[in-house]
Write a protein that holds these residues in place. Structure first.
Motif, PDB file in Angstrom:
ATOM      1  N   VAL A  85       0.817  -1.219   0.000  1.00  0.00           N
ATOM      2  CA  VAL A  85       0.000   0.000   0.000  1.00  0.00           C
ATOM      3  C   VAL A  85       0.854   1.275   0.000  1.00  0.00           C
ATOM      4  O   VAL A  85       0.475   2.276  -0.606  1.00  0.00           O
ATOM      5  CB  VAL A  85      -1.014   0.005   1.177  1.00  0.00           C
ATOM      6  N   LYS A  86       2.018   1.212   0.630  1.00  0.00           N
ATOM      7  CA  LYS A  86       2.801   2.452   0.750  1.00  0.00           C
ATOM      8  C   LYS A  86       3.331   2.915  -0.600  1.00  0.00           C
ATOM      9  O   LYS A  86       3.611   4.090  -0.783  1.00  0.00           O
ATOM     10  CB  LYS A  86       3.914   2.272   1.780  1.00  0.00           C
ATOM     11  N   SER A  87       3.451   2.002  -1.554  1.00  0.00           N
ATOM     12  CA  SER A  87       3.891   2.448  -2.892  1.00  0.00           C
ATOM     13  C   SER A  87       2.721   2.450  -3.882  1.00  0.00           C
ATOM     14  O   SER A  87       2.908   2.558  -5.094  1.00  0.00           O
ATOM     15  CB  SER A  87       5.032   1.569  -3.399  1.00  0.00           C
ATOM     16  N   TYR A  88       1.489   2.348  -3.347  1.00  0.00           N
ATOM     17  CA  TYR A  88       0.297   2.260  -4.207  1.00  0.00           C
ATOM     18  C   TYR A  88       0.175   3.449  -5.172  1.00  0.00           C
ATOM     19  O   TYR A  88      -0.131   3.269  -6.345  1.00  0.00           O
ATOM     20  CB  TYR A  88      -0.934   2.155  -3.311  1.00  0.00           C
ATOM     21  N   SER A  89       0.459   4.671  -4.678  1.00  0.00           N
ATOM     22  CA  SER A  89       0.312   5.857  -5.535  1.00  0.00           C
ATOM     23  C   SER A  89       1.167   5.724  -6.782  1.00  0.00           C
ATOM     24  O   SER A  89       0.764   6.129  -7.863  1.00  0.00           O
ATOM     25  CB  SER A  89       0.770   7.129  -4.835  1.00  0.00           C
ATOM     26  N   GLU A  90       2.368   5.162  -6.626  1.00  0.00           N
ATOM     27  CA  GLU A  90       3.269   5.067  -7.782  1.00  0.00           C
ATOM     28  C   GLU A  90       2.979   3.827  -8.626  1.00  0.00           C
ATOM     29  O   GLU A  90       3.106   3.866  -9.843  1.00  0.00           O
ATOM     30  CB  GLU A  90       4.740   4.987  -7.343  1.00  0.00           C
ATOM     31  N   SER A  91       2.601   2.731  -7.967  1.00  0.00           N
ATOM     32  CA  SER A  91       2.531   1.471  -8.723  1.00  0.00           C
ATOM     33  C   SER A  91       1.133   1.123  -9.230  1.00  0.00           C
ATOM     34  O   SER A  91       0.981   0.225 -10.049  1.00  0.00           O
ATOM     35  CB  SER A  91       3.074   0.325  -7.872  1.00  0.00           C
ATOM     36  N   ARG A  92       0.121   1.831  -8.782  1.00  0.00           N
ATOM     37  CA  ARG A  92      -1.253   1.417  -9.086  1.00  0.00           C
ATOM     38  C   ARG A  92      -1.606   1.488 -10.571  1.00  0.00           C
ATOM     39  O   ARG A  92      -2.578   0.893 -11.013  1.00  0.00           O
ATOM     40  CB  ARG A  92      -2.250   2.269  -8.293  1.00  0.00           C
ATOM     41  N   ASN A  93      -0.819   2.238 -11.339  1.00  0.00           N
ATOM     42  CA  ASN A  93      -1.154   2.371 -12.756  1.00  0.00           C
ATOM     43  C   ASN A  93      -0.357   1.451 -13.671  1.00  0.00           C
ATOM     44  O   ASN A  93      -0.529   1.498 -14.879  1.00  0.00           O
ATOM     45  CB  ASN A  93      -0.967   3.825 -13.199  1.00  0.00           C
ATOM     46  N   SER A  94       0.535   0.653 -13.091  1.00  0.00           N
ATOM     47  CA  SER A  94       1.342  -0.249 -13.936  1.00  0.00           C
ATOM     48  C   SER A  94       0.779  -1.657 -13.868  1.00  0.00           C
ATOM     49  O   SER A  94       0.922  -2.337 -12.847  1.00  0.00           O
ATOM     50  CB  SER A  94       2.785  -0.310 -13.429  1.00  0.00           C
ATOM     51  N   PRO A  95       0.166  -2.116 -14.946  1.00  0.00           N
ATOM     52  CA  PRO A  95      -0.468  -3.438 -14.864  1.00  0.00           C
ATOM     53  C   PRO A  95       0.518  -4.578 -14.606  1.00  0.00           C
ATOM     54  O   PRO A  95       0.141  -5.587 -14.019  1.00  0.00           O
ATOM     55  CB  PRO A  95      -1.162  -3.593 -16.219  1.00  0.00           C
ATOM     56  N   ILE A  96       1.776  -4.421 -14.989  1.00  0.00           N
ATOM     57  CA  ILE A  96       2.709  -5.540 -14.792  1.00  0.00           C
ATOM     58  C   ILE A  96       3.124  -5.645 -13.320  1.00  0.00           C
ATOM     59  O   ILE A  96       3.479  -6.722 -12.839  1.00  0.00           O
ATOM     60  CB  ILE A  96       3.951  -5.450 -15.727  1.00  0.00           C
ATOM     61  N   ILE A  97       3.054  -4.516 -12.595  1.00  0.00           N
ATOM     62  CA  ILE A  97       3.357  -4.578 -11.155  1.00  0.00           C
ATOM     63  C   ILE A  97       2.071  -5.002 -10.463  1.00  0.00           C
ATOM     64  O   ILE A  97       1.025  -4.406 -10.679  1.00  0.00           O
ATOM     65  CB  ILE A  97       3.771  -3.183 -10.616  1.00  0.00           C
ATOM     66  N   ASP A  98       2.170  -5.991  -9.620  1.00  0.00           N
ATOM     67  CA  ASP A  98       0.965  -6.423  -8.911  1.00  0.00           C
ATOM     68  C   ASP A  98       0.775  -5.464  -7.731  1.00  0.00           C
ATOM     69  O   ASP A  98       0.910  -5.853  -6.578  1.00  0.00           O
ATOM     70  CB  ASP A  98       1.181  -7.870  -8.455  1.00  0.00           C
ATOM     71  N   GLY A  99       0.485  -4.180  -8.041  1.00  0.00           N
ATOM     72  CA  GLY A  99       0.556  -3.142  -7.013  1.00  0.00           C
ATOM     73  C   GLY A  99      -0.777  -2.748  -6.404  1.00  0.00           C
ATOM     74  O   GLY A  99      -0.827  -1.862  -5.554  1.00  0.00           O
TER      75      GLY A  99
END
Ligand SMILES: Cc1cc2nc3c(=O)[nH]c(=O)nc-3n(C[C@H](O)[C@H](O)[C@H](O)COP(=O)(O)OP(=O)(O)OC[C@H]3O[C@@H](n4cnc5c(N)ncnc54)[C@H](O)[C@@H]3O)c2cc1C
Length: 474
Positions: free
Chosen positions: A221-235
């Motif tokens: 969750v702490k990196s959700y803002s950065e990773s939420r838009n990258s489909p390859i990252i299970d973010g």
């Protein structure tokens, strides 16, 4: 001695279940029921994978309820019309005094519940309902003019202004005074094996849901803002299927998120704030469904868009439904949904915008296609997402803001890894060309040519919206 009945619907859990707790509080003996209607499931375009997930979750719920001394009985009914009679007949046969359930907010569901209250009353059975799907009852928050909100940001502001921590008080499940002598029986549920999605991706039950939530909150969750838009990252959390069937409650999600952020909504960790925002979006769309019943009647939120001249091309639809449009990021998104029962949010937006703008096809067809394949199919979020993408909805993307799928692909899947994962035909294509369809290259890779020209289709879409506006005198 009072005998209670808990009618389970989209709340298949013990945790944070106000109807179950009220029954345990008021009654000495408690039974639980689940009522399934196949024709209703089909009429709402619910998917096979969601059905399989539902049954797996009912099996786990049955075991958990049995440990509390509560048998779970499943019955079938023809439709929501026949349900109230079947519910009241069952209740009177079992000598129930009081029925309890948690509210659902769809138009059909509200009418079904009103009829159920009446049918039970005729048999002298009391009923009580509770809210578990939302922090505020839909329609409760109003603008300064006393109107329902139709824009997310002011809705969320008011949501936070009115918030009190005790809204998230969650009672521990109570003890039952007397175990019921009746045996559980859910054999009436016909198991439908879905043939396309690997159900192992979606383990059933509250414990699995809580593990998923905790894992996300601990690690992602702490990196959700950065990773939420990258489909390859299970973010993202991938808890939407659990929220859709109520295996996990939204209050539990918000509470666990807030605990990690000193109970702050707007300051502290950006990832946590953003993630809680998304759960509030879910609540926002439930408010829209409640306050603007037209969206449940197959109508657009923006009236003028009813006169848009949507195209209808059988070939284009066939290519789209198969994930073979010739636009890799669009096809990868569709194929993710066909194989996982779930699609990343960024891709849902890209796919829906491509369908309604570039293809200029009616959003209702896309909305139905998603419902028929998603494990997390949820009427209000799906309708809200499609109407947002097609610029027919509340708080929508402006009609002239049309995502370019190539740019979106370059921005959100820069390495092309996601595309390659879901489109094996493209696994040997160099990164420089992976986003951009090129006839010769793609033909040799056994991948279809693009079904349309992006530039021309963009102009066509803007014109269709302008024509509809002109026709409505806007
Ligand atoms: C065209 C379209 C169709 C959609 N259809 C559905 C649907 O049928 N069911 C569904 O649950 N969501 C739907 N969404 C919203 C969103 O894409 C999913 O909720 C999200 O991708 C689920 O993944 P997650 O659990 O990892 O989300 P996270 O990013 O971890 O977010 C946590 C939770 O917040 C809620 N949420 C997140 N984004 C949204 C959103 N935009 N709108 C409403 N709630 C949101 C979901 O309950 C989600 O599980 C749709 C979006 C679009 C654009």
């Amino acid at each position: 001695m009072a005998k209670g009945l808990v009618w389970f619907r989209t709340d298949l859990r013990l945790d944070d279940n106000p109807a179950l707790n009220a029954a345990l509080n008021k009654c000495q003996e408690v039974l639980a029921i689940y009522i399934f209607s196949h024709s209703q499931w089909d009429a709402h375009n619910e998917s096979n994978i969601k059905h399989e997930f539902l049954i797996n979750n009912l099996i786990v719920l049955k075991e958990s309820l049995e440990k509390l001394g509560i048998p779970l009985i499943a019955i079938n009914t023809e439709s929501y019309k026949t349900l109230p009679i079947d519910l009241s007949s069952f209740s009177s046969e079992q000598k129930i005094d009081h029925a309890f359930w948690n509210n659902e907010f769809g138009l059909n569901e509200i009418n079904r519940d009103l009829a159920s209250v009446e049918a039970l009353k005729k048999k002298n059975i009391e009923s009580s309902s509770f809210d578990d799907q939302v922090v505020y009852e839909p329609g409760f928050l109003k603008t300064g003019q006393g109107k329902p909100f139709s824009v997310f940001t002011p809705f969320k502001r008011r949501w936070i202004e009115n918030f009190e921590m005790n809204f998230l008080d969650i009672e521990e499940p109570l003890e039952l005074k007397k175990s019921s002598p009746i045996r559980s029986d859910i054999s009436a549920l016909k198991f439908v094996k879905n043939n396309s999605v690997n159900i192992d991706l979606w383990p059933a039950g509250e414990d699995a849901a809580r593990d998923r939530l905790e894992n996300f909150l601990q690690l992602k969750v702490k990196s959700y803002s950065e990773s939420r838009n990258s489909p390859i990252i299970d973010g993202t959390s991938r808890i939407s299927p659990y929220l859709a069937l109520g295996i996990l409650s939204p209050k539990r999600c918000i509470l666990e998120g807030l605990k990690l952020n000193n109970f702050e909504f707007t300051s502290g960790n950006k990832g946590i704030c953003k993630w809680i925002d998304e759960i509030v979006w879910r609540e926002f769309y439930r408010n829209i469904m409640h306050s603007f019943p037209k969206v449940s009647k197959n109508l657009p939120f923006q009236d003028y868009t009813a006169s848009i001249q949507w195209r209808h091309s059988k070939e284009e639809l066939k290519a789209f439904y198969a994930g073979k449009t010739g636009f890799p990021i669009v096809d990868a998104g569709i194929r993710q949904m066909l194989s996982e029962g779930w699609m990343h949010n960024r891709l849902r937006m890209i796919v829906a915008m491509f369908f309604t703008k570039n293809m200029l096809h009616d959003w209702r067809l896309g909305e139905k296609f998603f419902m028929q394949h998603l494990i997390d199919g949820d009427f209000s979020s799906n309708n809200g997402g499609w109407q947002w993408s097609s610029s027919t909805g509340t708080d929508s993307a402006p009609y002239f803001r049309i995502f370019n799928p190539i740019t979106q692909s370059q921005n959100f899947d820069p390495s092309g890894e996601f595309i390659k994962k879901f489109i094996p035909e493209l696994k040997d294509i160099p990164i420089a060309q992976i986003h951009q369809p090129k006839d010769d290259l793609f033909l040799s890779a056994d991948y279809p040519s693009p079904i349309l020209d992006l530039k021309e289709s963009r102009i066509r879409a803007i014109q269709a919206f302008k024509d509809a506006r002109e026709e409505s005198g806007i």
